[in-house]
Design an enzyme around this catalytic site. Structure first.
Site, PDB file in Angstrom:
ATOM      1  N   THR A 245       0.889  -1.164   0.000  1.00  0.00           N
ATOM      2  CA  THR A 245       0.000   0.000   0.000  1.00  0.00           C
ATOM      3  C   THR A 245       0.922   1.207   0.000  1.00  0.00           C
ATOM      4  OG1 THR A 245      -1.604  -1.243   1.285  1.00  0.00           O
ATOM      5  CG2 THR A 245      -1.920   1.143   1.156  1.00  0.00           C
TER       6      THR A 245
ATOM      7  N   LYS B  61      -7.046   1.097  -3.229  1.00  0.00           N
ATOM      8  CA  LYS B  61      -6.693   0.521  -1.928  1.00  0.00           C
ATOM      9  C   LYS B  61      -6.765   1.581  -0.823  1.00  0.00           C
ATOM     10  CE  LYS B  61      -4.920  -1.994   1.310  1.00  0.00           C
ATOM     11  NZ  LYS B  61      -5.811  -2.887   2.043  1.00  0.00           N
TER      12      LYS B  61
HETATM   13  P1  NAD Z   1       5.210  -6.021   7.635  1.00  0.00           P
HETATM   14  O1  NAD Z   1       5.784  -4.863   8.346  1.00  0.00           O
HETATM   15  O2  NAD Z   1       4.762  -7.216   8.411  1.00  0.00           O
HETATM   16  O3  NAD Z   1       6.270  -6.577   6.545  1.00  0.00           O
HETATM   17  C1  NAD Z   1       7.109  -5.759   5.803  1.00  0.00           C
HETATM   18  C2  NAD Z   1       8.387  -6.548   5.480  1.00  0.00           C
HETATM   19  O4  NAD Z   1       9.230  -5.710   4.688  1.00  0.00           O
HETATM   20  C3  NAD Z   1       9.177  -6.938   6.728  1.00  0.00           C
HETATM   21  O5  NAD Z   1       9.518  -8.312   6.663  1.00  0.00           O
HETATM   22  C4  NAD Z   1      10.424  -6.039   6.676  1.00  0.00           C
HETATM   23  O6  NAD Z   1      11.561  -6.633   7.244  1.00  0.00           O
HETATM   24  C5  NAD Z   1      10.550  -5.831   5.183  1.00  0.00           C
HETATM   25  N1  NAD Z   1      11.276  -4.600   4.863  1.00  0.00           N
HETATM   26  C6  NAD Z   1      11.066  -3.383   5.396  1.00  0.00           C
HETATM   27  N2  NAD Z   1      11.905  -2.484   4.865  1.00  0.00           N
HETATM   28  C7  NAD Z   1      12.675  -3.175   3.970  1.00  0.00           C
HETATM   29  C8  NAD Z   1      13.738  -2.795   3.105  1.00  0.00           C
HETATM   30  N3  NAD Z   1      14.168  -1.541   3.065  1.00  0.00           N
HETATM   31  N4  NAD Z   1      14.290  -3.760   2.339  1.00  0.00           N
HETATM   32  C9  NAD Z   1      13.846  -5.042   2.373  1.00  0.00           C
HETATM   33  N5  NAD Z   1      12.829  -5.461   3.185  1.00  0.00           N
HETATM   34  C10 NAD Z   1      12.269  -4.525   3.962  1.00  0.00           C
HETATM   35  O7  NAD Z   1       4.029  -5.453   6.741  1.00  0.00           O
HETATM   36  P2  NAD Z   1       2.762  -6.264   6.170  1.00  0.00           P
HETATM   37  O8  NAD Z   1       1.685  -6.292   7.211  1.00  0.00           O
HETATM   38  O9  NAD Z   1       3.237  -7.509   5.520  1.00  0.00           O
HETATM   39  O10 NAD Z   1       2.272  -5.219   5.045  1.00  0.00           O
HETATM   40  C11 NAD Z   1       2.955  -5.082   3.804  1.00  0.00           C
HETATM   41  C12 NAD Z   1       2.145  -4.102   2.961  1.00  0.00           C
HETATM   42  O11 NAD Z   1       0.832  -4.638   2.748  1.00  0.00           O
HETATM   43  C13 NAD Z   1       1.947  -2.726   3.632  1.00  0.00           C
HETATM   44  O12 NAD Z   1       1.975  -1.745   2.643  1.00  0.00           O
HETATM   45  C14 NAD Z   1       0.553  -2.841   4.245  1.00  0.00           C
HETATM   46  O13 NAD Z   1      -0.057  -1.571   4.387  1.00  0.00           O
HETATM   47  C15 NAD Z   1      -0.144  -3.724   3.230  1.00  0.00           C
HETATM   48  N6  NAD Z   1      -1.263  -4.545   3.718  1.00  0.00           N
HETATM   49  C16 NAD Z   1      -1.186  -5.194   4.915  1.00  0.00           C
HETATM   50  C17 NAD Z   1      -2.265  -5.990   5.334  1.00  0.00           C
HETATM   51  C18 NAD Z   1      -2.240  -6.757   6.657  1.00  0.00           C
HETATM   52  O14 NAD Z   1      -3.305  -7.233   7.086  1.00  0.00           O
HETATM   53  N7  NAD Z   1      -1.093  -6.908   7.297  1.00  0.00           N
HETATM   54  C19 NAD Z   1      -3.397  -6.125   4.532  1.00  0.00           C
HETATM   55  C20 NAD Z   1      -3.418  -5.475   3.298  1.00  0.00           C
HETATM   56  C21 NAD Z   1      -2.342  -4.694   2.897  1.00  0.00           C
END
Ligand code: NAD
Length: 302
Positions: A97, A175
Site C-alpha cells: 500500500t 486501496k
Molecule cells: P510487515 O511490516 O509485516 O512486513 C514488511 C516486510 O518488509 C518486513 O519483513 C520487513 O523486514 C521488510 N522490509 C522493510 N523495509 C525493507 C527494506 N528496506 N528492504 C527489504 N525489506 C524490507 O508489513 P505487512 O503487514 O506484511 O504489510 C505489507 C504491505 O501490505 C503494507 O503496505 C501494508 O499496508 C499492506 N497490507 C497489509 C495488510 C495486513 O493485514 N497486514 C493487509 C493489506 C495490505
C-alpha cells in the site's frame, strides 16, 4: 507467464504467506528481506536467497515488492538499486500500500526509458486472505502487462477478485480509499458500541441488532468480534494503518478534496500507535475508547 522467474522482496505478515503460496504452486522464486530470518520458511520451501534487493531484481522476470509503505519502496527500488538492476522486458509489481508518486518517481528514474513495465497491485484480505490465496488485488497499469502477470495473481487471489482499476496509480488509489472507509467504520463502530455498553446494553446483543439494521457493515457483522477476546488484529500493525490513513489525507490534499473525517480518523490511529506502540493491532483505536470509558467490550450485561 507461467515460466517467469519471480522475485519477492518484503517477507512480512503479508509477503511471507504470499511468497510461500507462489512456491507451493511450483513457481521459481528468489526472495529478499532486510531481516534474513524472515526468509527461512521460503528457503526451506525451495526459494533462492537474493542476497540484496538489486541481486533479486537482476535475475527475475517479475519483481514483486510487498513493503511497509512509500518510504521503503523508494529505499528498495532507488537507494538499494532494485529498479536499476531490473532487465529490459521485466515487470515490477508493487503490491505494497504505497503512493502513486513514488512509483512514478521510480519509473521516471530508471524504468520507462529501458522498456521495463510496472503495475501497482495492492491488496486487501488480511493475513487470512494472504495465507488462503484469496486476496483482493487492485491493479493499476496496462491491460497487456496485467495479462502477463495474471497467472501470478491467480495464485495469490481468486481470479474474480483481481480488479483492473485503470491506469498507473489507480490500484493504489482504490486501496487507499477502500482502507480509509474501513478505518472510519472501525472508529465509528468503537464509539457507538462503547456508548451502548456504557449505557448497560449487552454489547453482543447490540452488535447483532445493528448488524440486522441499515447501519450494518462487515465490520459490525464479523470483524469487530475479535476484540471480545482482547485480539486487536496484530496481523496488521496500527502504525501501518496510520500510514495508510495518512496516504488518504495526502491524496485529498493533492486533489483539492476536503477529507475532514479521514483527517480525524488518521489522528485517532496515530494516537493509538503512540499509546499502544507501533506493532499493536489495527483495531487498537477500539481500545482507546474502551480505556477512556473504563470498560471492556465483551458479551454479557454490565
Ligand atoms: P510487515 O511490516 O509485516 O512486513 C514488511 C516486510 O518488509 C518486513 O519483513 C520487513 O523486514 C521488510 N522490509 C522493510 N523495509 C525493507 C527494506 N528496506 N528492504 C527489504 N525489506 C524490507 O508489513 P505487512 O503487514 O506484511 O504489510 C505489507 C504491505 O501490505 C503494507 O503496505 C501494508 O499496508 C499492506 N497490507 C497489509 C495488510 C495486513 O493485514 N497486514 C493487509 C493489506 C495490505
Amino acid at each position: 507467464m507461467a515460466s517467469d522467474r519471480i522475485g519477492f522482496i518484503g517477507l512480512g505478515n503479508m509477503g511471507s504467506p504470499m511468497a510461500l503460496n507462489l512456491l507451493r504452486a511450483g513457481r521459481d522464486v528468489v526472495v529478499f528481506d532486510i531481516s534474513r530470518g524472515a526468509a527461512d520458511p521460503h528457503l526451506a520451501a525451495g526459494a533462492t536467497w537474493g542476497e540484496s534487493a538489486s541481486g533479486v531484481a537482476s535475475q527475475v522476470d517479475v519483481l514483486i515488492t510487498m513493503l511497509p509503505g512509500p518510504r521503503q519502496v523508494e529505499d528498495v527500488m532507488l537507494r538499494q538499486g532494485a529498479a536499476a538492476a531490473l532487465r529490459p522486458g521485466s515487470v515490477w509489481v508493487d503490491m505494497s500500500t504505497s503512493s502513486p508518486e513514488i512509483a512514478h518517481l521510480v519509473a521516471g528514474a530508471s524504468l520507462d526509458d529501458r522498456g521495463i513495465h510496472r503495475l501497482d497491485a495492492p491488496v486487501s484480505g488480511m493475513v487470512r486472505g494472504a495465507t488462503a490465496g484469496t486476496l483482493q488485488v487492485f491493479v493499476g497499469g496496462d491491460a497487456d502487462v496485467l495479462e502477463r502477470v495474471r497467472p501470478v495473481f491467480d495464485i495469490l487471489a481468486r481470479p474474480e477478485t483481481v480488479f483492473h482499476m485503470g491506469r498507473h496509480g489507480a490500484g493504489y488509489v482504490t486501496k487507499i480509499v477502500g482502507n480509509q472507509l474501513w478505518f472510519s467504520h472501525l472508529v465509528a463502530t468503537a464509539e457507538v458500541l462503547t456508548l451502548g455498553a456504557k449505557a448497560g446494553i449487552d454489547v453482543e446483543l447490540l452488535r447483532r441488532t445493528i448488524a440486522a439494521s441499515p447501519s450494518s457493515s462487515t465490520l459490525i457483522e464479523r470483524d469487530i468480534m475479535c476484540v471480545y477476546e482482547g485480539d486487536y488484529d496484530e496481523g496488521f500493525a496500527v502504525s501501518l494503518a496510520a500510514k495508510d490513513s495518512g496516504l488518504a489525507v495526502s491524496l485529498g490534499r493533492e486533489l483539492g478534496v476536503s477529507v475532514e473525517l479521514s483527517a480525524l480518523v488518521e489522528q485517532i490511529y496515530r494516537r493509538a500507535a503512540l499509546t499502544f506502540g507501533p506493532l499493536a493491532g489495527e483495531m487498537s483505536p477500539v481500545k482507546l475508547y474502551e480505556d477512556v470509558a473504563g470498560i471492556k467490550l465483551q458479551p454479557g450485561l454490565r
